[in-house]
Design a protein around this motif. Structure first.
Motif, PDB file in Angstrom:
ATOM      1  N   CYS A  63       0.799  -1.231   0.000  1.00  0.00           N
ATOM      2  CA  CYS A  63       0.000   0.000   0.000  1.00  0.00           C
ATOM      3  C   CYS A  63       0.830   1.277   0.000  1.00  0.00           C
ATOM      4  O   CYS A  63       0.285   2.362  -0.203  1.00  0.00           O
ATOM      5  CB  CYS A  63      -0.923   0.013   1.228  1.00  0.00           C
ATOM      6  N   HIS A  95      -4.162  -4.117   3.769  1.00  0.00           N
ATOM      7  CA  HIS A  95      -3.400  -2.934   3.357  1.00  0.00           C
ATOM      8  C   HIS A  95      -4.067  -2.331   2.124  1.00  0.00           C
ATOM      9  O   HIS A  95      -4.295  -3.033   1.133  1.00  0.00           O
ATOM     10  CB  HIS A  95      -1.957  -3.303   3.016  1.00  0.00           C
ATOM     11  N   MET A  96      -4.359  -1.033   2.185  1.00  0.00           N
ATOM     12  CA  MET A  96      -5.040  -0.366   1.080  1.00  0.00           C
ATOM     13  C   MET A  96      -4.322   0.912   0.671  1.00  0.00           C
ATOM     14  O   MET A  96      -3.726   1.598   1.505  1.00  0.00           O
ATOM     15  CB  MET A  96      -6.482  -0.030   1.487  1.00  0.00           C
ATOM     16  N   SER A  97      -4.399   1.214  -0.613  1.00  0.00           N
ATOM     17  CA  SER A  97      -4.014   2.523  -1.131  1.00  0.00           C
ATOM     18  C   SER A  97      -5.289   3.216  -1.570  1.00  0.00           C
ATOM     19  O   SER A  97      -6.166   2.585  -2.182  1.00  0.00           O
ATOM     20  CB  SER A  97      -3.065   2.397  -2.322  1.00  0.00           C
ATOM     21  N   THR A 126      -6.786   0.261  -3.943  1.00  0.00           N
ATOM     22  CA  THR A 126      -6.334  -1.124  -4.044  1.00  0.00           C
ATOM     23  C   THR A 126      -6.415  -1.729  -2.651  1.00  0.00           C
ATOM     24  O   THR A 126      -6.322  -1.017  -1.642  1.00  0.00           O
ATOM     25  CB  THR A 126      -4.891  -1.229  -4.563  1.00  0.00           C
ATOM     26  N   ARG A 127      -6.556  -3.041  -2.618  1.00  0.00           N
ATOM     27  CA  ARG A 127      -6.677  -3.731  -1.325  1.00  0.00           C
ATOM     28  C   ARG A 127      -5.916  -5.050  -1.380  1.00  0.00           C
ATOM     29  O   ARG A 127      -6.050  -5.818  -2.330  1.00  0.00           O
ATOM     30  CB  ARG A 127      -8.151  -4.005  -1.005  1.00  0.00           C
ATOM     31  N   VAL A 136      -4.779   2.389   5.520  1.00  0.00           N
ATOM     32  CA  VAL A 136      -5.064   3.104   4.285  1.00  0.00           C
ATOM     33  C   VAL A 136      -3.987   4.163   4.051  1.00  0.00           C
ATOM     34  O   VAL A 136      -3.867   5.121   4.825  1.00  0.00           O
ATOM     35  CB  VAL A 136      -6.452   3.767   4.332  1.00  0.00           C
ATOM     36  N   TYR A 137      -3.212   3.985   2.987  1.00  0.00           N
ATOM     37  CA  TYR A 137      -2.128   4.906   2.647  1.00  0.00           C
ATOM     38  C   TYR A 137      -2.508   5.748   1.431  1.00  0.00           C
ATOM     39  O   TYR A 137      -3.094   5.249   0.469  1.00  0.00           O
ATOM     40  CB  TYR A 137      -0.847   4.143   2.320  1.00  0.00           C
ATOM     41  N   HIS A 150      -1.461   8.257   6.441  1.00  0.00           N
ATOM     42  CA  HIS A 150      -2.156   6.979   6.456  1.00  0.00           C
ATOM     43  C   HIS A 150      -3.070   6.866   7.667  1.00  0.00           C
ATOM     44  O   HIS A 150      -2.792   7.409   8.741  1.00  0.00           O
ATOM     45  CB  HIS A 150      -1.186   5.791   6.387  1.00  0.00           C
TER      46      HIS A 150
END
Length: 514
Positions: free
Chosen positions: A73, A126-128, A184-185, A298-299, A313
């Motif tokens: 992420c 982990h997400m962006s 994204t995840r 979340v980044y 984040h």
């Protein structure tokens, strides 16, 4: 480089001439100590920590984000090049290194060095998350590039607002419905309490013969003698008494305190290095009902001119069996190299051999200086506005401001630029392998095992012996193989560590419910 089979002689556990001295009681020293003790059980180790407890600086859970850095992420690990493509070499290296760390941690669990994996590691997706057409385009290119590699299989991408809302409802609540967003995840992401993990390793080390941990002991000087050994001057901060210790190998893993000690060592390889300290703060949610609604790290994208460690984040954390929610970090500037350091740390680190690289790096990083000044001047309302980029309905009264850890970014010589500011970790080793110092910051702790394995191979001839090679493979089953190149072996390795470390969403739910 030297070999313990030659240098190691029988000494009492109270000897003032240990085979190895570790400076700093953080995750790096703990990891190196455990590895060396498993590789050579008769080795004697003395560990010196200037504070009254281990993990009091960067390794403490509240002094870092707790992200198991796998490049799932973190957008700063995948820069967009001038031709529009996304570079993923660094991301692959970090992802592979984290898999190696999980192998070592699984070994610790299987061998009772860590009582249970749920004391230090948990499965947190982990997400962006980005907004704006340009950033959405970048994130899609990043997703396409990463998922072409097996270490990132399973990553999901969507621009569908309903799906993103299912993943991270708080991030989407109150958001402009006309705004372009994408996410994204990676379900395999982790939250790691590096403080608890490190304390478990030190608990183990303290029970081993020939290992001594000295708290409230500060290393004031170190010099090499004519025989090639190191004479170290250590002061007891409680009694104010000083004593000398002699050793054949020194590891300086003192976080921000490593640079001044490296300078005192006088090794040629340490000349020209400087440090740029960056402080940080978190907003910590104080409302349980809000904390429960979020389940992800979340980044986003860093602001222009900001250091990578300041990438914003929104983090689900599990600290001391309790779920928490943090946002930040908000960067700042302090001349301290450690959270518990001195305001004289930066000025005293400036020497004739590094003043030119430091000045050059300063000139080339004026946007960073401006960014840090702006961060220091932020009001509570300014911090709230930054939080609202990720939680549009956030209220200031639901969050408390807490101080995070101190980081020192590396400044090093550069033939072209004169000096450059480096983001990441830098290992500096003496030519004869008798001393090694770790400088820099993220993704340090997450990749600590790979860093220490590399150190051992650079500094200890025994690393090539059949006995040590066999033990490496026992501790790290993938040792000698490339998880980045072998997809099948990587999948089997990941499946095994996921099982041993109990990295499943259902397990976390059961634990928190209990």
């Amino acid at each position: 480089m030297f070999t313990f089979f030659v240098m190691n002689t029988k000494k009492s556990s109270k000897t003032s001439s240990p085979d190895v001295v570790l400076i700093g009681a953080g995750i790096m020293s703990a990891t190196l100590g455990v590895l060396l003790k498993k590789l050579s059980p008769s080795i004697s180790i003395s560990i010196f920590e200037r504070l009254d407890r281990v993990t009091a600086e960067s390794s403490d859970a509240w002094n870092n984000a707790g992200t198991g850095h796998s490049a799932f992420c973190e957008l700063n690990y995948t820069p967009q090049l001038e031709d529009g493509s996304v570079e993923i070499k660094k991301a692959i290296k970090i992802a592979e290194s984290f898999e190696v760390s999980k192998e070592f941690w699984a070994y610790l669990v299987e061998n009772g060095i860590v009582a249970s994996p749920d004391t230090f590691i948990h499965n947190i997706p982990h997400m962006s998350f980005v907004w704006g057409s340009e950033n959405v385009d970048y994130l899609h290119k990043r997703f396409t590039a990463l998922t072409g590699h097996h270490l990132f299989q399973g990553m999901e991408y969507t621009e569908d607002k309903n799906e993103i809302s299912n993943w991270i409802p708080l991030v989407m609540d109150g958001r402009n419905p006309d705004e372009n967003v994408a996410a994204t995840r990676m379900a395999l992401g982790t939250d790691v309490n590096f403080g608890t993990l490190t304390r478990s390793m030190f608990d183990y080390l303290e029970k081993q013969e020939g290992v001594n941990l000295y708290l409230n002991h500060e290393v004031e000087d170190l010099k090499r003698n004519r025989e090639g050994a190191w004479n170290i001057e250590v002061k007891d901060r409680e009694t104010r008494e000083s004593r000398k210790v002699q050793t054949w190998f020194v590891f300086i893993g003192a976080g921000g305190g490593s640079l001044p000690l490296l300078e005192k060592s006088g090794i040629p390889e340490g000349k020209g290095f400087g440090g740029f300290p960056v402080s940080g703060q978190w907003l910590v949610c104080n409302k349980p009902e809000i904390i429960e609604k979020h389940q992800a790290k979340v980044y986003g994208k860093a602001s222009v001119g900001s250091p990578p460690m300041s990438v914003p984040h929104l983090d689900t954390r599990v600290i001391d069996d309790k779920k928490a929610l943090l946002f930040g970090p908000y960067a700042g500037f302090s001349t301290k190299f450690l959270k518990n350091g001195s305001y004289l740390d930066l000025p005293l680190s400036i020497k004739l051999n590094n003043i030119k690289p430091m000045l050059a790096a300063g000139i080339h990083n004026i946007p960073l200086t401006k960014y840090l000044i702006d961060q220091v001047r932020q009001s509570p309302q300014d911090r709230l506005e930054a939080l609202k980029d990720y939680l549009p309905e956030a209220r200031l009264e639901d969050w408390d401001l807490e101080t995070a850890g101190q980081r020192v970014q590396v400044i090093k010589k550069d033939k072209k630029e004169g000096g450059v500011l480096e983001f990441g970790t830098e290992m500096v080793t003496a030519a004869d392998g008798s001393l090694a110092a770790l400088l820099g910051a993220s993704p340090g702790a997450s990749t600590s095992v790979s860093i220490m394995l590399d150190l051992i191979h650079k500094c200890f001839k025994d690393a090539k012996s059949p006995e040590w090679q066999a033990q490496f493979k026992t501790i790290i089953p993938s040792f000698g193989k490339s998880l980045a190149d072998d997809a099948d072996f990587a999948a089997k390795t990941r499946a095994r560590t996921t099982e041993v470390l109990q990295l499943s969403a259902s397990h976390l739910e059961e634990e928190l419910t209990a």
